[in-house]
Design a protein around this motif. Structure first.
Motif, PDB file in Angstrom:
ATOM      1  N   LEU A   1       0.755  -1.102  -0.220  1.00 24.37           N
ATOM      2  CA  LEU A   1       0.058  -0.046  -0.092  1.00 24.37           C
ATOM      3  C   LEU A   1       0.903   1.233   0.406  1.00 24.37           C
ATOM      4  O   LEU A   1       2.007   1.241   0.733  1.00 24.37           O
ATOM      5  CB  LEU A   1      -0.878   0.083   1.167  1.00 24.37           C
ATOM      6  CG  LEU A   1      -1.791  -1.130   1.347  1.00 24.37           C
ATOM      7  CD1 LEU A   1      -2.892  -0.788   2.583  1.00 24.37           C
ATOM      8  CD2 LEU A   1      -2.749  -1.174   0.163  1.00 24.37           C
ATOM      9  N   ASP A   2       0.171   2.379  -0.582  1.00 30.39           N
ATOM     10  CA  ASP A   2       1.141   3.480  -0.621  1.00 30.39           C
ATOM     11  C   ASP A   2       0.785   4.206   0.655  1.00 30.39           C
ATOM     12  O   ASP A   2      -0.082   3.864   1.497  1.00 30.39           O
ATOM     13  CB  ASP A   2       1.028   4.421  -1.790  1.00 30.39           C
ATOM     14  CG  ASP A   2      -0.639   4.695  -1.798  1.00 30.39           C
ATOM     15  OD1 ASP A   2      -1.543   5.035  -0.833  1.00 30.39           O
ATOM     16  OD2 ASP A   2      -1.352   4.802  -2.923  1.00 30.39           O
ATOM     17  N   VAL A   3       1.320   5.569   0.752  1.00 29.72           N
ATOM     18  CA  VAL A   3       1.136   6.082   2.474  1.00 29.72           C
ATOM     19  C   VAL A   3      -0.163   6.291   2.702  1.00 29.72           C
ATOM     20  O   VAL A   3      -0.720   6.050   3.683  1.00 29.72           O
ATOM     21  CB  VAL A   3       2.025   7.166   2.541  1.00 29.72           C
ATOM     22  CG1 VAL A   3       2.197   8.019   3.556  1.00 29.72           C
ATOM     23  CG2 VAL A   3       3.475   7.022   2.012  1.00 29.72           C
ATOM     24  N   ASP A   4      -0.794   6.890   1.700  1.00 27.77           N
ATOM     25  CA  ASP A   4      -2.267   7.467   1.825  1.00 27.77           C
ATOM     26  C   ASP A   4      -3.063   6.140   2.080  1.00 27.77           C
ATOM     27  O   ASP A   4      -4.109   6.451   2.985  1.00 27.77           O
ATOM     28  CB  ASP A   4      -2.839   8.114   0.576  1.00 27.77           C
ATOM     29  CG  ASP A   4      -1.996   9.602   0.464  1.00 27.77           C
ATOM     30  OD1 ASP A   4      -1.480  10.060   1.436  1.00 27.77           O
ATOM     31  OD2 ASP A   4      -2.087  10.126  -0.981  1.00 27.77           O
ATOM     32  N   ALA A   5      -2.980   4.983   1.450  1.00 25.17           N
ATOM     33  CA  ALA A   5      -3.867   3.855   1.547  1.00 25.17           C
ATOM     34  C   ALA A   5      -3.507   3.350   2.986  1.00 25.17           C
ATOM     35  O   ALA A   5      -4.434   2.819   3.683  1.00 25.17           O
ATOM     36  CB  ALA A   5      -3.584   2.810   0.546  1.00 25.17           C
ATOM     37  N   ILE A   6      -2.356   3.397   3.473  1.00 25.61           N
ATOM     38  CA  ILE A   6      -1.979   2.802   4.752  1.00 25.61           C
ATOM     39  C   ILE A   6      -2.906   3.733   5.789  1.00 25.61           C
ATOM     40  O   ILE A   6      -3.477   3.093   6.714  1.00 25.61           O
ATOM     41  CB  ILE A   6      -0.537   2.941   5.149  1.00 25.61           C
ATOM     42  CG1 ILE A   6       0.027   1.900   4.497  1.00 25.61           C
ATOM     43  CG2 ILE A   6      -0.255   2.728   6.627  1.00 25.61           C
ATOM     44  CD1 ILE A   6       1.661   1.576   4.450  1.00 25.61           C
ATOM     45  N   LYS A   7      -2.866   4.932   5.459  1.00 27.38           N
ATOM     46  CA  LYS A   7      -3.237   5.998   6.340  1.00 27.38           C
ATOM     47  C   LYS A   7      -4.952   5.472   6.466  1.00 27.38           C
ATOM     48  O   LYS A   7      -5.561   5.553   7.691  1.00 27.38           O
ATOM     49  CB  LYS A   7      -3.182   7.476   6.081  1.00 27.38           C
ATOM     50  CG  LYS A   7      -3.797   8.536   7.196  1.00 27.38           C
ATOM     51  CD  LYS A   7      -3.147   9.741   6.795  1.00 27.38           C
ATOM     52  CE  LYS A   7      -3.457  10.871   7.794  1.00 27.38           C
ATOM     53  NZ  LYS A   7      -4.837  11.507   7.224  1.00 27.38           N
TER      54      LYS A   7
ATOM     55  N   ILE B   1       2.367   0.902   9.515  1.00 26.09           N
ATOM     56  CA  ILE B   1       0.969   0.730  10.184  1.00 26.09           C
ATOM     57  C   ILE B   1       0.926   1.340  11.613  1.00 26.09           C
ATOM     58  O   ILE B   1       0.257   1.556  12.146  1.00 26.09           O
ATOM     59  CB  ILE B   1       0.315  -0.766   9.943  1.00 26.09           C
ATOM     60  CG1 ILE B   1      -1.024  -0.395   9.862  1.00 26.09           C
ATOM     61  CG2 ILE B   1       1.222  -1.669  10.900  1.00 26.09           C
ATOM     62  CD1 ILE B   1      -1.778  -1.808   9.701  1.00 26.09           C
ATOM     63  N   LEU B   2       2.124   1.013  12.202  1.00 23.45           N
ATOM     64  CA  LEU B   2       2.209   1.314  13.818  1.00 23.45           C
ATOM     65  C   LEU B   2       2.319   2.908  13.880  1.00 23.45           C
ATOM     66  O   LEU B   2       2.366   3.083  15.116  1.00 23.45           O
ATOM     67  CB  LEU B   2       3.511   0.451  14.240  1.00 23.45           C
ATOM     68  CG  LEU B   2       3.266  -1.121  14.031  1.00 23.45           C
ATOM     69  CD1 LEU B   2       4.733  -1.710  14.261  1.00 23.45           C
ATOM     70  CD2 LEU B   2       2.134  -1.548  14.590  1.00 23.45           C
ATOM     71  N   GLN B   3       2.570   3.556  12.980  1.00 29.72           N
ATOM     72  CA  GLN B   3       2.338   4.984  13.186  1.00 29.72           C
ATOM     73  C   GLN B   3       1.059   5.536  13.569  1.00 29.72           C
ATOM     74  O   GLN B   3       0.777   6.493  14.260  1.00 29.72           O
ATOM     75  CB  GLN B   3       2.979   5.966  11.834  1.00 29.72           C
ATOM     76  CG  GLN B   3       4.207   5.678  11.669  1.00 29.72           C
ATOM     77  CD  GLN B   3       4.852   6.214  10.282  1.00 29.72           C
ATOM     78  OE1 GLN B   3       4.014   6.724   9.404  1.00 29.72           O
ATOM     79  NE2 GLN B   3       5.917   5.969   9.849  1.00 29.72           N
ATOM     80  N   TYR B   4       0.017   4.537  12.944  1.00 27.11           N
ATOM     81  CA  TYR B   4      -1.410   5.013  13.238  1.00 27.11           C
ATOM     82  C   TYR B   4      -2.141   3.914  14.399  1.00 27.11           C
ATOM     83  O   TYR B   4      -3.279   4.397  14.817  1.00 27.11           O
ATOM     84  CB  TYR B   4      -2.140   4.966  11.889  1.00 27.11           C
ATOM     85  CG  TYR B   4      -1.665   5.668  10.791  1.00 27.11           C
ATOM     86  CD1 TYR B   4      -1.840   7.052  10.697  1.00 27.11           C
ATOM     87  CD2 TYR B   4      -0.693   4.965   9.888  1.00 27.11           C
ATOM     88  CE1 TYR B   4      -1.245   7.781   9.614  1.00 27.11           C
ATOM     89  CE2 TYR B   4      -0.109   5.958   9.055  1.00 27.11           C
ATOM     90  CZ  TYR B   4      -0.483   7.137   8.731  1.00 27.11           C
ATOM     91  OH  TYR B   4       0.064   7.884   7.733  1.00 27.11           O
TER      92      TYR B   4
END
Lengths: 469, 253
Positions: free
Chosen positions: B181-187, B212-215
């Motif tokens: 996934l790109d950054v936006d999708a991960i978010k 993913i652990l940033q979120y």
């Protein structure tokens, strides 16, 4: 050494399709085939002399032609044991109240009366060798649409029948076309006059109840210039331990600018040899659409053929074949492009299971005058286990350079990963398989009126229920 | 005495050994997850992360040779995937399957009715679907498309999270949901998962990187190496792995 346990495969419970009625008849011929049997049938039907002659000539051809040397084994079919004509114990009726109780109930359980009320413009119902019920909506009669049984048509529309009967499929086409010409009975006759649009479908349903009998119904449809029709054909029979034979014949004449859709849900019992012939002659800018579902029978050899005779003629074929245990279903579309700018699209799907054999055998012929014509063929097969078979035999016969012909074939097995994926969402293994199969045949379900799509899903479920282990 | 503050154990894995086609992958894995907890499982390729996910979901190719899985106090070793799904276990697939001819909506409605105790009307289901799709920034047209057919990698992953949002499982296992996934999708996906976590729902996040652990804030982080969990810690452990790599944990095995 430990003895291996025998596996018993139970017969599939086919529910309403397996209703067996006591065999009551007004008349039946002796089993087997000879000149006397053929004359007897013609006499019983009180036919004009030309038809009797036609039958006898067909019998002669039948005796001269050999069985096909290709395709499934049909050596177990013994014509000497087949009763070719069995007239049910009633005349043809225009009201269900007059149809004998047991026959009426059978058709009721098959959903015919309900469909007639809600979604059809006319119904014909054949029981063994003759049609027992025929009806068509008043407004279609007013527009000149004719929908009746063939026996009546031979008498009341004799000139038209004489002009078209077995001119599209001739008796010397193959052995079972000849057999059909000799012993045909029952079937429907449809004429749609110029420019008349029949928006609601007509349906004929063919039910074979008697064991060891043959059904040889003849369907003759003429859709005149600029007219439009959707015709639905259904067939079924209860299962017996002796062989039954179906060698019907469907002749379709689609005139200039006309459109005919011919839909079939075939669900013969698994003691049936289904050796049926269907053909359409398509004139200038006219369209034939076949929607063909083959579920039943022991052996099927069925290759609906479209002759694209006029410039701009089109054929679309959507077919699904489901071969279960003990079934060898050999089906496919044939298109003969004779004129320029003619188009055909063939989409065939087959499913095989529990040792069933499903073969696609098709033909696309581009004649030397069929310049600027196009054909696309797509065949997909899905095998549900390791013991089932699937084969694709497409023949392309191209006699001129200026055509565009494409063929695509895909054979695959049902994927364990997909089943697991669906199961992980709470769906049982059985339902997961059914879901995958339903999805696979979805392009066909989409083409059918809702009730028939539901029936097809029901047939798929019946077939999948029979899975052992 | 049972008090209001008692923490309920949802999942207990004891000495789990799993084989795949004669290869021993899990070699005595232990894990305990309480209601409402978010656990992260990290580890190098081939450590057995996906095997753990597949074993928990009863993939037929994965055989338990020793040990057991206890869910809500009951051993579920012999339950099939559909039965586990009905008990509230959900797996978000790393590579979701394509199913032609079956629309996302029909599939989810079937699945929802099979996995929930109370029947849901078609109208309410449509409302629920619309709401969750909006949450995941998915166009409504996805409902009418065939399940995963022609979906991009990111769309497939979003569709997995959508399924999780609709089915509302007790335990959700996310197998590499962030990969590809790109950054936006991960978010979006992470936020979707975040919205689902509450005091009752437990989540296992399997990943080999930390985006993913940033979120999502895990309660525990486990390091899985060669079929066993070799170290358990808090979010700090993620940074430790980032710095040292997995090599440092291999001798703990």
């Amino acid at each position: 050494m430990e003895k291996r346990k025998k596996t018993y495969v139970h017969d599939v419970d086919r529910g309403v399709y397996d209703i067996k009625n006591e065999v009551k008849f007004r008349y039946k011929v002796k089993s087997g085939l000879d000149e006397n049997v053929v004359k007897d049938i013609s006499k019983q039907k009180n036919e004009p002399e030309w038809m009797t002659e036609f039958r006898l000539n067909s019998l002669k051809i039948y005796n001269e032609i050999k069985l096909p040397e290709w395709g499934p084994d049909i050596s177990d079919l013994n014509i000497d044991k087949i009763i070719t004509y069995i007239r049910p114990n009633t005349n043809m009726q225009g009201s269900w109240d007059k149809v004998p109780e047991d026959i009426k109930n059978t058709f009721d359980k098959l959903g015919i009366q309900k469909a007639e009320k809600h979604s059809l413009a006319g119904v014909g119902a054949q029981y063994d060798s003759e049609v027992v019920y025929h009806n068509i909506k008043e407004d279609l009669i007013k527009q000149g649409v004719v929908y009746t049984d063939m026996e009546t048509a031979v008498k009341e529309y004799e000139p038209m029948v004489k002009e078209y009967f077995m001119k599209c499929v001739e008796p010397d086409d193959h052995k079972f076309a000849a057999l059909h010409g000799a012993v045909w009975s029952g079937g429907s006759f449809v004429y749609v006059p110029k420019g008349v649009q029949v928006d609601i479908p007509l349906q004929s349903y063919f039910r074979l109840n008697a064991p060891g009998a043959g059904q040889f119904e003849h369907t003759l449809i003429i859709v005149d210039e600029g007219a439009k029709l959707h015709f639905i054909e259904g067939c079924s029979a209860p299962k017996y331990s002796v062989n039954n034979l179906h060698a019907g014949c469907v002749e379709l004449f689609v005139k200039k600018d006309a459109t005919l859709r011919y839909s079939t849900i075939e669900n013969w019992s698994k003691n049936m040899y289904n050796l049926n012939t269907k053909r359409a002659i398509v004139e200038e800018n006219a369209t034939i659409e076949w929607v063909s579902g083959s579920f039943g029978s022991k052996v099927s050899m069925l290759y609906p053929t479209s002759v694209l005779k006029g410039k701009g003629a089109k054929c679309e074929y959507t077919g699904v074949t489901f071969a279960g245990e003990g079934q060898n279903l050999d089906t496919g579309a044939q298109v003969v492009h004779l004129a320029e700018h003619t188009y055909s699209t063939i989409s065939s799907k087959s499913i095989s299971k529990s040792g069933g054999v499903a073969t696609y055998r098709g033909l696309v012929r581009m004649g030397k005058n069929a310049r600027h014509s196009k054909s696309t063929v797509s065949c997909e097969s899905l095998m549900l286990d390791d013991i089932s078979k699937s084969d694709t035999i497409p023949v392309l016969d191209i006699l001129n350079d200026e055509v565009d012909v494409g063929h695509e074939a895909k054979i695959g097995r049902i994927s364990d990963e997909t089943i697991f994926y669906l199961m992980s969402r709470g769906i049982s293994e059985k339902e997961a398989k059914a879901m995958i199969v339903r999805g696979f045949v979805e392009p066909m379900s989409k083409e059918l009126p809702l009730e028939y799509a539901v029936e097809m899903n029901n047939l798929i479920n019946i077939e999948l229920e029979g899975t052992v282990g | 005495m049972k008090g209001d503050f008692k923490v309920n154990t949802l999942l207990e894995i004891n000495n789990l050994h799993t084989k795949v086609e004669d290869m021993q992958i899990l070699k005595g894995l232990n894990l305990k997850i309480n209601e409402g907890e978010v656990h992260v499982i990290m580890g190098p390729n081939g450590a057995g992360k996906s095997t753990l996910a597949n074993t928990l979901m009863a993939h037929p190719k994965y055989t338990i040779t020793e040990g057991n899985i206890i869910f809500e106090g009951e051993e579920i070793n012999n339950l099939k995937a559909d039965e586990r799904a009905k008990r509230g276990i959900f797996l978000s697939f790393q590579y979701p399957e394509e199913v032609p001819g079956i629309t996302v909506e029909n599939f989810l409605r079937t699945s929802k009715s099979l996995t929930s105790a109370n029947p849901i009307s078609i109208l309410n289901f449509r409302r629920l679907l619309k709401e969750k799709m909006a949450l995941l920034k998915m166009d409504e047209s996805y409902a009418k498309r065939y399940l995963n057919v022609g979906f991009s990698g990111g769309e497939k992953k979003k569709n997995e999270v959508l399924q999780m949002a609709i089915l509302e499982p007790k335990l959700a296992i996310l197998d590499e949901t962030d990969s590809g996934l790109d950054v936006d999708a991960i978010k979006t996906v992470s936020e979707g998962v975040g919205l689902l976590s509450d005091s009752k729902r437990s989540i296992i996040i399997i990943t080999h990187h930390n985006k993913i652990l940033q979120y999502l804030k895990p309660d525990y982080v486990h390091i899985l190496i060669d079929g066993k969990i070799v170290k358990t810690g808090t979010s700090e452990l993620v940074h430790e792995v980032e710095k040292n790599g997995y090599e440092a944990y291999k001798n703990l095995n």
